[in-house]
Design an enzyme around this catalytic site. Structure first.
Site, short mmCIF file in Angstrom:
data_model
loop_
_atom_site.label_atom_id
_atom_site.label_comp_id
_atom_site.label_asym_id
_atom_site.label_seq_id
_atom_site.Cartn_x
_atom_site.Cartn_y
_atom_site.Cartn_z
N SER A 43 0.80 -1.22 0.00
CA SER A 43 0.00 0.00 0.00
C SER A 43 0.84 1.27 0.00
CB SER A 43 -0.94 0.01 1.21
OG SER A 43 -0.21 -0.11 2.42
N ASP A 323 -3.28 8.26 7.69
CA ASP A 323 -4.21 7.40 8.44
C ASP A 323 -3.39 6.68 9.51
OD1 ASP A 323 -2.88 5.32 7.12
OD2 ASP A 323 -4.48 4.97 5.69
N HIS A 326 -0.28 4.80 7.14
CA HIS A 326 0.43 5.32 5.98
C HIS A 326 0.90 6.76 6.17
CE1 HIS A 326 -2.40 2.18 4.55
NE2 HIS A 326 -1.30 1.76 3.97
#
Length: 359
Positions: A43, A323, A326
């Site tokens: 991610s 978040d 990340h």
């Protein structure tokens, strides 16, 4: 304490402003430094490959992309990712397209295969839903290679040999596998040292496979201080420390072996030019705010992802985490700039991406 954090914030702002200036100066008008850039990862690099998957690990909704010109593309941050920054430093005018949507001649400048939740191990991240493991990403790369060969014929191999490849895997093998004992048995089967060995052995074979597909210039990203992520601090606590020490200690075991693996691959594979980027060291020395901020910029769900369409913090430059997992573009800018051109000799081994491109 407030004064200390204020000083840290201004140090981060000043360093980022310097890097933004350097970023602008480093862009070359004309051809990129290498013909193409292929990206493998999770991610931290995903730019849309998970958008149409059945998974919790997707970021194709606001407030993700709030500072990105195209909005919410599937990037797990407010703006650019680290690989976006690296692509710009390498001289690419456009961002490298995700495998899910790349078509036609776009693949000749590279493809991004990264997938949120993905790991070195195939089962990693399975509780999140669908994801594209590193093994599957390598299979997707084979599809790309066949298309490149259709376009370039006998010149395809030499072309692919000149490209830059970055591989950033392993974070999920810890936070969405080893340190999730309710779902996975790996922590019962292996001590941290053993697990690092198991991961490295599988990673070794995967990197050799990438080499067999024509990759010669490969930058391998070390894992960052994932034990400092707000979600991990919330889940495990810190026992008075700034971060979850047992996670960061396990990560260091993996990173140490990864650096040794780079030496091994360069010694044993003809014309191989593998290099290691020390994101853990960059985090510790260059981004002290990462170890001082347990808050997130966006309001998060129970799984640590941003709540759709909620408002975010106003001064995102001051927040290391967007978040609960990340980093913000601010952090990605530092990572990308120092991966491309090392600020300290310890940032990259044996050379940074700028020198890798010139080889």
């Amino acid at each position: 304490m407030a004064s200390f954090e204020y000083n840290i914030a201004w140090r981060v702002i000043l360093s980022v402003l310097f890097l933004i200036s350097s970023d602008s100066r480093s862009r070359v008008v004309g051809a990129p430094q290498v013909p193409c850039y292929f990206i493998f990862g999770d991610s931290l690099a995903d730019n849309g490959n998970n958008n149409d998957l059945e998974t919790q690990a997707k970021a194709n909704y606001p407030p993700y992309g709030i500072d990105f010109p195209e909005g919410a593309t599937g990037r797990f941050t407010n703006g650019r990712t680290t690989v976006d920054i690296i692509a710009k430093h390498l001289g690419f005018e456009k961002y490298i397209q995700p495998f899910a949507t790349a078509k036609g001649c776009e693949i000749l400048v590279g493809v991004n295969y990264a997938s949120g939740g993905a790991g070195i191990r195939d089962e990693t991240g399975q509780q999140l839903g669908d994801r594209i493991s590193l093994n599957h990403q390598l299979q997707n790369h084979l599809v790309t290679i066949s298309r490149v060969r259709e376009m370039l014929g006998s010149n395809a191999t030499a072309y692919l040999n000149k490209c830059i490849y970055t591989v950033g895997m392993g974070s999920n093998d810890y936070i969405n596998n080893y340190f999730m004992p309710d779902v996975y048995q790996t922590s019962e089967l292996y001590m941290p040292e053993q697990y690092a060995d198991v991961l490295i052995e599988q990673y070794r074979q995967q990197l050799k496979t990438l080499y067999s597909y024509g990759a010669r210039k490969v930058a391998i990203f070390g894992l960052s201080v994932i034990g400092c992520a707000p979600e991990e601090i919330s889940r495990f606590g810190t026992n008075g420390s700034l971060c979850v020490d047992k996670i960061n200690s396990a990560v260091m075991l993996f990173n140490d072996r990864l650096k040794t693996l780079v030496d091994e691959l360069n010694s044993n594979l003809a014309d191989a030019k593998f290099t290691y980027i020390d994101f853990f060291g960059i985090s510790m020395a260059g981004l002290p705010a990462l170890r001082l901020a347990s808050s997130t910029c966006c309001k998060v769900r129970e799984d640590g992802m941003c709540i759709p369409f909620e408002t975010t913090c106003l001064i995102r430059m001051l927040h290391p985490f967007y978040d609960a997992f990340h980093p913000t573009e601010t952090v990605n800018l530092v990572f990308g700039a120092r991966a491309y051109k090392a600020l300290l000799s310890s940032d990259a081994y044996p050379f940074d991406i700028h020198h890798l491109a010139m080889l």
